[in-house]
Design a protein around this motif. Structure first.
Motif, PDB file in Angstrom:
ATOM      1  N   PRO A 137      -0.688   2.754   8.871  1.00  0.00           N
ATOM      2  CA  PRO A 137       0.455   2.801   7.945  1.00  0.00           C
ATOM      3  C   PRO A 137       1.694   3.437   8.557  1.00  0.00           C
ATOM      4  CG  PRO A 137      -1.225   4.403   7.317  1.00  0.00           C
ATOM      5  CD  PRO A 137      -1.830   3.546   8.383  1.00  0.00           C
ATOM      6  N   ASN A 138       1.528   4.173   9.657  1.00  0.00           N
ATOM      7  CA  ASN A 138       2.661   4.822  10.297  1.00  0.00           C
ATOM      8  C   ASN A 138       3.236   4.006  11.456  1.00  0.00           C
ATOM      9  OD1 ASN A 138       2.459   7.251   8.690  1.00  0.00           O
ATOM     10  ND2 ASN A 138       0.608   7.719   9.864  1.00  0.00           N
ATOM     11  N   ARG A 139       2.685   2.804  11.668  1.00  0.00           N
ATOM     12  CA  ARG A 139       3.158   1.970  12.779  1.00  0.00           C
ATOM     13  C   ARG A 139       3.852   0.725  12.248  1.00  0.00           C
ATOM     14  NH1 ARG A 139      -1.576   0.210  14.839  1.00  0.00           N
ATOM     15  NH2 ARG A 139      -1.322  -1.826  13.849  1.00  0.00           N
ATOM     16  N   PRO A 160       0.791  -1.237   0.000  1.00  0.00           N
ATOM     17  CA  PRO A 160       0.000   0.000   0.000  1.00  0.00           C
ATOM     18  C   PRO A 160       0.819   1.282   0.000  1.00  0.00           C
ATOM     19  CG  PRO A 160      -0.367  -1.283   2.021  1.00  0.00           C
ATOM     20  CD  PRO A 160       0.469  -2.117   1.126  1.00  0.00           C
ATOM     21  N   HIS A 161       2.118   1.207   0.346  1.00  0.00           N
ATOM     22  CA  HIS A 161       2.948   2.421   0.323  1.00  0.00           C
ATOM     23  C   HIS A 161       3.404   2.777  -1.086  1.00  0.00           C
ATOM     24  CE1 HIS A 161       3.083   2.470   4.667  1.00  0.00           C
ATOM     25  NE2 HIS A 161       3.553   1.225   4.695  1.00  0.00           N
ATOM     26  N   PHE A 173      13.169 -13.561   5.565  1.00  0.00           N
ATOM     27  CA  PHE A 173      13.088 -12.584   4.474  1.00  0.00           C
ATOM     28  C   PHE A 173      14.455 -12.471   3.807  1.00  0.00           C
ATOM     29  CE2 PHE A 173       9.710 -11.361   7.383  1.00  0.00           C
ATOM     30  CZ  PHE A 173       8.654 -11.093   6.534  1.00  0.00           C
ATOM     31  N   LYS A 174      14.471 -12.612   2.480  1.00  0.00           N
ATOM     32  CA  LYS A 174      15.725 -12.534   1.726  1.00  0.00           C
ATOM     33  C   LYS A 174      16.128 -11.078   1.446  1.00  0.00           C
ATOM     34  CE  LYS A 174      15.897 -17.053   1.200  1.00  0.00           C
ATOM     35  NZ  LYS A 174      14.989 -17.640   0.260  1.00  0.00           N
ATOM     36  N   HIS A 175      15.153 -10.175   1.550  1.00  0.00           N
ATOM     37  CA  HIS A 175      15.401  -8.777   1.190  1.00  0.00           C
ATOM     38  C   HIS A 175      14.973  -7.848   2.322  1.00  0.00           C
ATOM     39  CE1 HIS A 175      16.104  -9.961  -3.031  1.00  0.00           C
ATOM     40  NE2 HIS A 175      15.123 -10.812  -2.825  1.00  0.00           N
ATOM     41  N   LYS A 176      15.389  -6.597   2.212  1.00  0.00           N
ATOM     42  CA  LYS A 176      15.021  -5.585   3.206  1.00  0.00           C
ATOM     43  C   LYS A 176      13.786  -4.818   2.754  1.00  0.00           C
ATOM     44  CE  LYS A 176      19.738  -4.880   4.933  1.00  0.00           C
ATOM     45  NZ  LYS A 176      20.828  -3.899   5.152  1.00  0.00           N
ATOM     46  N   GLY A 177      13.161  -4.161   3.720  1.00  0.00           N
ATOM     47  CA  GLY A 177      12.011  -3.322   3.396  1.00  0.00           C
ATOM     48  C   GLY A 177      10.885  -3.514   4.387  1.00  0.00           C
ATOM     49  N   VAL A 178       9.798  -2.819   4.128  1.00  0.00           N
ATOM     50  CA  VAL A 178       8.594  -2.944   4.948  1.00  0.00           C
ATOM     51  C   VAL A 178       7.588  -3.805   4.195  1.00  0.00           C
ATOM     52  CG1 VAL A 178       6.669  -1.708   6.008  1.00  0.00           C
ATOM     53  CG2 VAL A 178       8.968  -0.720   6.075  1.00  0.00           C
ATOM     54  N   TYR A 179       7.095  -4.839   4.864  1.00  0.00           N
ATOM     55  CA  TYR A 179       6.164  -5.791   4.249  1.00  0.00           C
ATOM     56  C   TYR A 179       4.881  -5.899   5.065  1.00  0.00           C
ATOM     57  CZ  TYR A 179      10.388  -7.412   1.806  1.00  0.00           C
ATOM     58  OH  TYR A 179      11.535  -7.484   1.055  1.00  0.00           O
ATOM     59  N   MET A 180       3.793  -6.164   4.355  1.00  0.00           N
ATOM     60  CA  MET A 180       2.503  -6.363   5.004  1.00  0.00           C
ATOM     61  C   MET A 180       2.335  -7.813   5.436  1.00  0.00           C
ATOM     62  SD  MET A 180       1.191  -3.356   4.691  1.00  0.00           S
ATOM     63  CE  MET A 180       2.787  -2.559   4.503  1.00  0.00           C
ATOM     64  N   PHE A 181       1.568  -8.022   6.494  1.00  0.00           N
ATOM     65  CA  PHE A 181       1.001  -9.337   6.796  1.00  0.00           C
ATOM     66  C   PHE A 181      -0.465  -9.091   7.139  1.00  0.00           C
ATOM     67  CE2 PHE A 181       3.138  -7.768  10.639  1.00  0.00           C
ATOM     68  CZ  PHE A 181       2.169  -7.863  11.621  1.00  0.00           C
ATOM     69  N   HIS A 182      -1.342  -9.971   6.630  1.00  0.00           N
ATOM     70  CA  HIS A 182      -2.764  -9.651   6.760  1.00  0.00           C
ATOM     71  C   HIS A 182      -3.644 -10.850   6.447  1.00  0.00           C
ATOM     72  CE1 HIS A 182      -3.306  -9.432   2.319  1.00  0.00           C
ATOM     73  NE2 HIS A 182      -2.080  -8.924   2.315  1.00  0.00           N
TER      74      HIS A 182
END
Length: 493
Positions: A393-395, A149-150, A466-475
């Protein structure tokens, strides 16, 4: 029309109070959702358990199944594909145009075939009149490329992502993920397929001739209004939008013509909320060869397989061994005819099902890792939460180190009415199921997964890396639940 839920005024007030209390900072053990005092009528009849939902109309088998086209790369340096989200008109019903969304067309999208080891560039273009994103469901990519969503792409804008394909052969898919619009955009037709191939998949001798003995099947249920339009606002249900009309690859009343040979069916539950239990109407068995993210170690013989929204399974049906004198069809658990088969007299191609297909394993170390992340799924309608909170989205809810395996424990907390299944999905990774309520997973779940169905009062442990960096969703992948806040974020550093 999706099942409607009736709630008394008292129940509504209790739900609102409960929803407010869920967002406070009480520890998990102090949160008690089980005392929600629901209206008796709702308790007995109306809770959206998905155990008793509106049945699908039987397929009449009058239309041959459409097969998604295979997307060809652009003539540019590197492997470059262009994927365009657009609106259009589609003749789903004879002589009637229905307003739909699609990728590189008016409804659904093409299949992207990727090779392990190659570097891929994808140009994404938004030709809709609203914001969208391009989420690569099941693909192990960085948070920036994942399309959560970002990563909003506004109308008329485009973006290019680049990544190296590092995971094994599998059937993945892509769909939008904008906040507040995911459910409607998927319902309107935004979904496409990704095939990853590797040296192993090419060497196994499985049915692999696309559209001949290797068929993708995207199952989606819809509700059409009296003008044969997909009126999402009218069909929408807060607990998951369920329809009475099945489309497979966007085809109404479809049938599949096959030869007398082994046929590979790549099943995708692309619905907003409906669960499917696939079986043959004859009671014959088939074999499952793959899960969401890759091949099983060995084929598993089954008479049925259940998929919740976003789950995939690859199965092989041997039509040369079935009695084709009678009508053959893939049916749902309640007997609804999903896909009739027309078996030709031709013998077809020679393919095999190897006894060994993969080297997937659970290590002793993974089995003995402590639980480091606890996820509690709870609620229904617009009162769904994860760990008592709605998506912000900010947490950042969790952090995890890149390349380090952790054990997540997911618990589906029942309410007074028993609760409902929640299909739980994590972006950017393929995980391993360690246990269900302390027991080994079923044989056909002993493979890579990115989505998992969790029953009420069930606890599942999974090993996640996780093989990569970043922010990911779980839902929850009941899309209306996701939009109602049943979603969190993990930051991988």
């Amino acid at each position: 029309m999706g099942i409607k839920i009736k709630i008394s005024a008292l129940a509504i007030s209790i739900l609102v109070i409960s929803g407010c209390s869920n967002t406070n900072s009480q520890p998990d053990e102090e949160m008690d959702h089980s005392t929600m005092d629901m209206d008796d009528d709702m308790k007995e009849n109306e809770h959206m358990s998905h155990d008793e939902v509106v049945s699908l109309n039987d397929s009449t088998g009058e239309n041959e199944l459409k097969i998604p086209s295979m997307l060809k790369p652009d003539n540019e340096e590197g492997v470059v594909y262009t994927v365009r989200a657009q609106e259009g008109k589609t003749e789903i019903f004879d002589g009637i145009e229905t307003t739909t969304y699609g990728y590189n067309g008016t409804f659904l999208g093409p299949m992207l075939r990727l090779e392990k080891g190659e570097t891929v560039k994808i140009r994404t273009i938004n030709d809709l009149q609203e914001d969208t994103t391009f989420h690569w469901h099941g693909l192990e990519v960085s948070g920036e490329e994942d399309g959560g969503p970002h990563s909003v792409i506004k109308p008329g804008e485009e973006n290019i992502i680049e990544f190296k394909v590092a995971q094994e052969a599998s059937t993945l898919w892509f769909h939008p993920h904008p906040v507040g619009k995911t459910a409607e955009q998927v319902y309107n037709g935004l979904a496409g397929l990704i095939y990853i191939e590797d040296e192993n998949s090419k060497s196994l001798g499985l049915p692999g001739d696309y559209g001949k003995n290797d068929f993708p099947l995207i199952f989606q249920d819809k509700t059409f209004d009296d003008k044969k339009q997909m009126n999402y606002s009218a069909a929408m249900n807060e607990d998951g939008t369920i329809g009475d009309t099945l489309l497979i690859n966007g085809t109404l009343n479809s049938k599949l013509t096959v030869n007398k040979e082994k046929v590979r069916l790549r099943l995708l539950n692309g619905s907003n909320a409906r669960n499917f239990t696939f079986k043959l109407n004859t009671g014959d068995s088939f074999v499952q060869i793959a899960t969401d993210g890759g091949f099983l170690n060995e084929p598993v013989t089954l008479k049925e397989v259940t998929l919740t929204p976003s789950e995939r399974a690859e199965i092989v049906v041997d039509f040369s061994q079935l009695n084709t004198a009678n009508d053959l069809a893939l049916v749902n658990e309640d007997g609804s005819v999903l896909l009739p088969f027309e078996v030709s007299d031709q013998s077809g191609m020679n393919s095999s099902i190897p006894t060994e297909m993969n080297n997937f394993s659970l290590t002793e170390e993974e089995m003995n890792l402590p639980v480091t992340k606890k996820v509690e799924l709870f609620g229904m309608m617009d009162q769904v939460t994860i760990n008592g909170m709605k998506f912000d989205p900010n947490r950042i809810d969790f952090t995890q180190e890149q390349g380090v395996t952790e054990v997540w424990e997911i618990y589906n907390k029942p309410d007074e009415m028993g609760g409902m299944n929640h299909p739980f999905h994590i972006h950017g990774t393929q995980f391993k199921i360690l246990s269900r309520d302390g027991k080994e997973p079923a044989e056909n779940e002993r493979g890579w997964k990115d989505s998992i169905s969790i029953k009420p009062d069930e606890t599942v442990k999974i090993a996640v890396q996780f093989k990569h960096k970043g922010v990911y969703m779980f839902h929850c992948h009941i899309l209306e639940h996701e939009e109602n806040g049943m979603m969190g974020q993990v930051k991988v550093e």
